[in-house]
Scaffold this motif. Structure first.
Motif, mmCIF file in Angstrom:
data_model
loop_
_atom_site.group_PDB
_atom_site.id
_atom_site.type_symbol
_atom_site.label_atom_id
_atom_site.label_comp_id
_atom_site.label_asym_id
_atom_site.label_seq_id
_atom_site.Cartn_x
_atom_site.Cartn_y
_atom_site.Cartn_z
ATOM 1 N N VAL A 2 -10.974 -1.562 -5.278
ATOM 2 C CA VAL A 2 -11.074 -0.553 -4.183
ATOM 3 C C VAL A 2 -10.952 -1.233 -2.989
ATOM 4 O O VAL A 2 -10.579 -0.549 -2.251
ATOM 5 C CB VAL A 2 -12.683 -0.420 -4.026
ATOM 6 C CG1 VAL A 2 -13.550 -1.855 -3.938
ATOM 7 C CG2 VAL A 2 -13.305 0.729 -3.409
ATOM 8 N N ASP A 3 -10.756 -2.300 -2.865
ATOM 9 C CA ASP A 3 -10.186 -2.885 -1.405
ATOM 10 C C ASP A 3 -8.537 -2.783 -0.927
ATOM 11 O O ASP A 3 -7.720 -2.854 -0.327
ATOM 12 C CB ASP A 3 -10.451 -4.729 -1.733
ATOM 13 C CG ASP A 3 -11.678 -4.622 -1.877
ATOM 14 O OD1 ASP A 3 -12.683 -3.980 -0.869
ATOM 15 O OD2 ASP A 3 -12.282 -6.149 -1.815
ATOM 16 N N TYR A 4 -7.866 -2.557 -2.592
ATOM 17 C CA TYR A 4 -6.454 -2.722 -2.068
ATOM 18 C C TYR A 4 -5.775 -1.152 -2.379
ATOM 19 O O TYR A 4 -5.982 -0.442 -3.511
ATOM 20 C CB TYR A 4 -5.952 -3.050 -3.939
ATOM 21 C CG TYR A 4 -4.453 -3.705 -4.051
ATOM 22 C CD1 TYR A 4 -3.695 -4.192 -3.462
ATOM 23 C CD2 TYR A 4 -3.560 -2.395 -4.277
ATOM 24 C CE1 TYR A 4 -2.487 -4.921 -3.647
ATOM 25 C CE2 TYR A 4 -2.357 -2.987 -4.513
ATOM 26 C CZ TYR A 4 -1.719 -4.084 -3.584
ATOM 27 O OH TYR A 4 -0.387 -4.449 -3.956
ATOM 28 N N TYR A 5 -5.519 -1.067 -1.689
ATOM 29 C CA TYR A 5 -5.598 0.653 -1.475
ATOM 30 C C TYR A 5 -3.541 0.921 -1.362
ATOM 31 O O TYR A 5 -3.431 2.119 -1.753
ATOM 32 C CB TYR A 5 -5.305 1.157 0.489
ATOM 33 C CG TYR A 5 -4.430 0.095 1.410
ATOM 34 C CD1 TYR A 5 -3.542 1.166 1.321
ATOM 35 C CD2 TYR A 5 -5.090 -1.058 1.472
ATOM 36 C CE1 TYR A 5 -2.067 -0.071 1.658
ATOM 37 C CE2 TYR A 5 -3.703 -1.498 2.292
ATOM 38 C CZ TYR A 5 -2.295 -1.254 2.795
ATOM 39 O OH TYR A 5 -1.370 -1.817 3.058
ATOM 40 N N PRO A 6 -2.686 0.466 -1.955
ATOM 41 C CA PRO A 6 -1.445 0.813 -1.783
ATOM 42 C C PRO A 6 -1.636 1.968 -3.331
ATOM 43 O O PRO A 6 -0.902 2.904 -2.998
ATOM 44 C CB PRO A 6 -0.599 -0.646 -1.565
ATOM 45 C CG PRO A 6 -1.332 -1.151 -0.915
ATOM 46 C CD PRO A 6 -2.820 -1.217 -1.346
ATOM 47 N N THR A 7 -2.221 1.574 -4.487
ATOM 48 C CA THR A 7 -1.564 1.897 -5.578
ATOM 49 C C THR A 7 -2.115 3.435 -5.340
ATOM 50 O O THR A 7 -1.711 4.092 -5.812
ATOM 51 C CB THR A 7 -2.005 0.893 -6.080
ATOM 52 O OG1 THR A 7 -1.585 -0.352 -6.668
ATOM 53 C CG2 THR A 7 -2.160 1.633 -8.222
ATOM 54 N N ARG A 8 -3.148 3.359 -5.192
ATOM 55 C CA ARG A 8 -4.312 4.150 -5.097
ATOM 56 C C ARG A 8 -3.566 5.301 -3.919
ATOM 57 O O ARG A 8 -3.866 6.814 -4.366
ATOM 58 C CB ARG A 8 -5.329 4.077 -4.623
ATOM 59 C CG ARG A 8 -6.597 5.187 -4.375
ATOM 60 C CD ARG A 8 -8.607 4.908 -4.006
ATOM 61 N NE ARG A 8 -8.260 4.098 -2.347
ATOM 62 C CZ ARG A 8 -7.977 3.001 -2.602
ATOM 63 N NH1 ARG A 8 -8.448 2.014 -3.552
ATOM 64 N NH2 ARG A 8 -8.338 2.316 -0.853
ATOM 65 N N THR A 9 -2.904 5.532 -3.045
ATOM 66 C CA THR A 9 -2.612 5.857 -1.881
ATOM 67 C C THR A 9 -0.896 6.457 -2.586
ATOM 68 O O THR A 9 -1.205 7.842 -1.897
ATOM 69 C CB THR A 9 -2.836 4.804 -0.839
ATOM 70 O OG1 THR A 9 -3.821 4.826 -0.393
ATOM 71 C CG2 THR A 9 -1.842 6.230 -0.044
ATOM 72 N N GLU A 10 -0.751 5.980 -3.251
ATOM 73 C CA GLU A 10 1.077 6.233 -4.029
ATOM 74 C C GLU A 10 0.497 6.851 -4.549
ATOM 75 O O GLU A 10 1.236 7.949 -4.740
ATOM 76 C CB GLU A 10 1.247 5.120 -4.367
ATOM 77 C CG GLU A 10 3.143 5.661 -4.285
ATOM 78 C CD GLU A 10 4.171 3.632 -5.280
ATOM 79 O OE1 GLU A 10 5.542 4.200 -4.932
ATOM 80 O OE2 GLU A 10 3.107 3.154 -4.925
#
Length: 329
Positions: free
Chosen positions: A57-65
């Motif tokens: 949940v803290d790691y936004y880059p993968t989710r956002t991409e």
């Protein structure tokens, strides 16, 4: 899925790679400040930990991409306009993002030859769980360094090519290195070929810091795994409990920086190198830069490396950008 392992074909010398690893460790630990190359993060264990990081949940880059690619997957085939295409992914991981691009082309009735390239054989095992069979899709996994894999693909096919370099992988190179890498990519492709690249954008420092110091300590495990790898492959005796992870944003560089710090004065012996290395208490080993970008930065390096910008795609918060480029020759 067909998998080509260059290591098995004698094109990838395992002993030479181990020797290079040893030399790079020696050079890095003799430097001031000490450093280790981020390219050695991705043994099988490191690749598996990184996959867990990308889902945190803290790691936004993968989710956002993922959200960006899901929104544009049916638009990319219209821009490229080919009936058959080779899609080549550099650093394939488990392919859960590139699958969106594949689906877009398959939905458009395009024949797709997919070449995921990764140094980790474990990554090829992971991606098989994410790629469903389709009559218009063939998958040729390549276990190799990026440009070794690209050369292999070029020998196999003369189709129009789309290279995927997703995530924030380009951010692992500094401002000079990224132009060198992208120029080499340009040299490996034909005029009119395409590249889709992911760029992590500059944003609130709190968001950046949380992403690289996740609450589950996966990033800590990922970084310390590099010391474990040295122990296993080079006969090191790093006591992992005596090192800690530290991630910080440098506004001067415009980059997140990752370190491991020795928590006490100690000596570390590496048998493959036949020597010891002294660490003062809280002495750092620099592991990684993760550079962040403005739109103007992206357009600058695109133009300087020989590509032209086709279109930029971003999310509503402007956290991330995927940029479609075309080779100009």
């Amino acid at each position: 899925m067909e998998i080509t392992k260059l290591i098995d074909e004698g094109l990838f010398d395992e002993e030479a790679q181990k020797e290079q690893f040893a030399i790079d460790v020696l050079t890095g630990l003799c430097a001031k400040p000490k450093k280790l190359s981020a390219k050695y993060f991705y043994d099988d264990a490191g690749s598996e930990i990184f996959q867990q990081i990308t889902q945190h949940v803290d790691y936004y880059p993968t989710r956002t991409e993922f959200e960006i690619l899901d929104a544009i997957k049916n638009d990319i085939p219209k821009v490229i306009g080919e009936e058959e295409i080779d899609i080549i992914e550099l650093g394939a991981g488990d392919c859960h993002k590139s699958k969106l691009i594949l689906d877009g082309f398959l939905n458009a009735g395009c024949k797709v030859n997919f070449y995921p390239i990764d140094i980790s054989e474990q990554a090829m095992t992971l991606l098989q769980d994410h790629i469903a069979s389709h009559p218009n899709l063939t998958v040729h996994g390549v276990v190799a360094e990026y440009f070794d894999g690209l050369r292999l693909v070029r020998k196999k096919s003369s189709n129009k090519q789309l290279v995927l370099f997703l995530g924030s992988n380009i951010g692992n190179f500094d401002r000079v290195q990224n132009q060198g890498f992208l120029r080499r990519l340009w040299m490996s492709l034909n005029a009119g070929d395409f590249a889709l690249l992911g760029f992590d954008l500059k944003k609130d420092v709190g968001v950046l810091t949380a992403a690289y110091n996740d609450s589950s300590e996966l990033t800590k495990a990922f970084n310390l795994n590099l010391l474990t790898r040295i122990n296993r492959e080079l006969g090191g005796n790093f006591d992992i409990e005596k090192f800690q992870h530290f991630g910080v944003y440098s506004p001067i560089l415009g980059a997140m920086e990752s370190y491991v710090l020795a928590t006490e004065t100690q000596e570390v012996y590496i048998s493959e190198l036949k020597r010891s290395f002294h660490f003062e208490a809280f002495e750092p080993i620099h592991l990684e830069f993760s550079f962040k970008f403005l739109k103007s930065d992206i357009e600058y390096i695109c133009q300087k490396s020989g590509f032209t910008t086709v279109e930029h795609f971003t999310d509503p918060k402007a956290y991330f950008m995927d940029s479609l480029w075309q080779v100009k020759k």
